[in-house]
Design an enzyme around this catalytic site. Structure first.
Site, PDB file in Angstrom:
ATOM      1  N   TRP A 102      38.117  47.241  18.246  1.00 43.92           N
ATOM      2  CA  TRP A 102      38.030  46.239  19.316  1.00 43.92           C
ATOM      3  C   TRP A 102      36.654  45.597  19.401  1.00 43.92           C
ATOM      4  CZ3 TRP A 102      42.209  43.978  20.323  1.00 43.92           C
ATOM      5  CH2 TRP A 102      43.422  44.672  20.307  1.00 43.92           C
ATOM      6  N   ASP A 172      33.480  45.784  27.340  1.00 43.37           N
ATOM      7  CA  ASP A 172      34.938  45.654  27.292  1.00 43.37           C
ATOM      8  C   ASP A 172      35.526  46.989  27.736  1.00 43.37           C
ATOM      9  OD1 ASP A 172      37.608  45.552  26.731  1.00 43.37           O
ATOM     10  OD2 ASP A 172      37.386  45.177  24.574  1.00 43.37           O
ATOM     11  N   LYS A 196      46.564  48.540  30.824  1.00 40.76           N
ATOM     12  CA  LYS A 196      46.425  49.989  30.659  1.00 40.76           C
ATOM     13  C   LYS A 196      46.236  50.659  32.027  1.00 40.76           C
ATOM     14  CE  LYS A 196      44.388  48.343  26.524  1.00 40.76           C
ATOM     15  NZ  LYS A 196      45.381  48.586  25.557  1.00 40.76           N
TER      16      LYS A 196
HETATM   17  C1  LIG Z   1      39.495  47.854  24.207  1.00 37.17           C
HETATM   18  C2  LIG Z   1      40.421  46.698  24.059  1.00 37.17           C
HETATM   19  N1  LIG Z   1      39.913  45.453  24.047  1.00 37.17           N
HETATM   20  C3  LIG Z   1      40.707  44.376  23.919  1.00 37.17           C
HETATM   21  C4  LIG Z   1      42.068  44.497  23.789  1.00 37.17           C
HETATM   22  C5  LIG Z   1      42.906  43.252  23.612  1.00 37.17           C
HETATM   23  O1  LIG Z   1      43.597  42.991  24.774  1.00 37.17           O
HETATM   24  P1  LIG Z   1      44.594  41.760  24.876  1.00 37.17           P
HETATM   25  O2  LIG Z   1      45.754  42.053  23.987  1.00 37.17           O
HETATM   26  O3  LIG Z   1      44.946  41.752  26.325  1.00 37.17           O
HETATM   27  O4  LIG Z   1      43.868  40.533  24.465  1.00 37.17           O
HETATM   28  C6  LIG Z   1      42.647  45.770  23.796  1.00 37.17           C
HETATM   29  C7  LIG Z   1      44.117  45.901  23.672  1.00 37.17           C
HETATM   30  O5  LIG Z   1      44.699  46.928  23.520  1.00 37.17           O
HETATM   31  C8  LIG Z   1      41.804  46.892  23.931  1.00 37.17           C
HETATM   32  O6  LIG Z   1      42.304  48.124  23.927  1.00 37.17           O
END
Ligand SMILES: Cc1ncc(COP(=O)(O)O)c(C=O)c1O
Length: 360
Positions: A102, A172, A196
């Site tokens: 991520w 994040d 989540k």
């Molecule tokens: C730590 C983290 N950042 C970003 C995201 C991406 O999220 P989204 O699909 O809402 O853009 C996720 C998705 O699982 C995540 O776990």
């Protein structure tokens, strides 16, 4: 069929009480003869929902008055691009600490719009440990330092907040927000996709120190500016009202559980129990450095990948679902967010022990 224990990484399990309340209010909300999703976001009734949700999340996280709280859309991924656009000018450097898939994706989106410096990268160790703080190559005068406190895929978590010496820290927190208390003052920006620990997908919670709102360059269109969203109560256009309402119900549920101190105790207990079961089994294995193991996402492998399909099928039979690991890591992953009860972890641990006995 009744409820099962759902270990999905996201969209993830929600508190049953919240789902039941939403069900009861679905067609006739507050005796109005309509659903909350059928009314204007600018109506008094919805504004009250929105304001209450903000007040509750401020109380839960202890958000100081000098921070704006935004309820946006586009997922956390869209923020990967909007954060550099809002917080840095095209000639400013932005620092990224990469500890998994991520934070790597966040850096890669930012590269499209700003000068990205990878201050540290855990790739050589396959993202199983956090690069030692002493080795981070931070840029003097960077606009901010971005990191991901909990890598959902690798199950790697920071259990303290890195000191960036006055450079705003951007986090994040998609998969760890509200799982325990945090000191918001240590951050410039906290953001999290909802699916989540907050509510349904389609919503992003953002906490932004107000002085940072002023940084946005003129070239960024108003709809993409955090400053304009803050000014308009996150309602520059129609927000995802139903997700916002459910988030509000989750915040109230968290308050009824005793708030984040209590959630932190329960989450730590759940994680400890699961890691103990893995480490003591002689069968399962978690590759992450013990000091950085996630309380929320617990990956583990079986001694023989040929057993994975059997494990998953038998787990499903036992009412334990969504345990397949991410394709980039393999094996299993149990996501044990706030809404996963301790009984769910107990059931998983008992199943794992029985499976290991039969197949070990
Ligand atoms: C730590 C983290 N950042 C970003 C995201 C991406 O999220 P989204 O699909 O809402 O853009 C996720 C998705 O699982 C995540 O776990």
């Amino acid at each position: 069929m009744g409820r099962i224990f759902n270990f999905s990484a996201g969209p993830a399990t929600l508190p049953l009480e919240v789902l039941e309340q939403a069900r009861d209010e679905m067609t006739d909300w507050q005796g109005r003869g309509v659903s909350v999703m059928e009314i204007s976001h600018r109506s008094k009734a919805f504004i009250k929902v929105a304001e209450q949700a903000e007040a509750d999340v401020r109380e839960l996280l202890g958000v100081p008055a000098e921070y704006a709280v935004l309820f946006l859309q586009g997922g956390a991924t869209q923020q990967f691009a909007l954060i550099p656009m809002n917080l840095a000018t095209p000639d400013q450097a932005v620092d990224y600490v990469v500890t998994g898939q991520w934070s790597k994706k966040a850096a890669s989106e930012a590269k499209a719009v700003r000068r990205v410096n990878i201050a540290a990268d855990g790739a050589p160790g396959n993202y199983t440990d956090v690069p030692a703080r002493g080795g981070w190559q931070l840029t003097p005068g960077a606009a901010y330092v971005h990191y991901c406190p909990n890598e959902t895929i690798g199950g790697l978590e920071f259990h303290d907040v890195p000191d960036t010496g006055g450079v705003p820290l951007v986090a994040d927190m998609s998969s760890t927000i509200l799982s325990r208390p945090v000191d918001v003052r240590k951050f410039g920006v906290i953001y999290a996709g909802a699916q989540k620990n907050i509510g349904p997908a389609g919503l992003v919670l953002m906490i932004v120190r107000k002085d940072l709102l002023e940084r946005v360059p003129e070239t960024v269109p108003p709809i993409l500016r955090y400053a304009s969203q803050a000014k308009e109560g996150s309602m520059l256009n129609t927000p995802p009202t139903y997700s916002w309402y459910i988030a509000g119900l989750v915040f109230q549920w968290l308050k009824r559980q005793g708030g984040l101190v209590k959630m932190g105790e329960v989450n730590r207990r759940k994680a400890d129990r699961l890691y103990r079961a893995i480490d003591g089994s002689g069968f399962y294995r978690n590759p992450v450095a013990p000091a950085h193991r996630s309380w929320m996402n617990v990956p583990f492998t079986l001694p023989d990948a040929g057993l994975d399909a059997v494990f998953l099928a038998e787990a499903q039979q036992a009412g334990l679902s969504e345990l397949k690991g991410h394709r980039s890591v393999g094996g299993m992953r149990a996501s044990i967010y706030n809404a996963m009860p301790e009984a769910g972890v107990d059931a998983l641990v008992a199943f794992m022990a029985d499976f290991a006995r039969r197949h070990g």
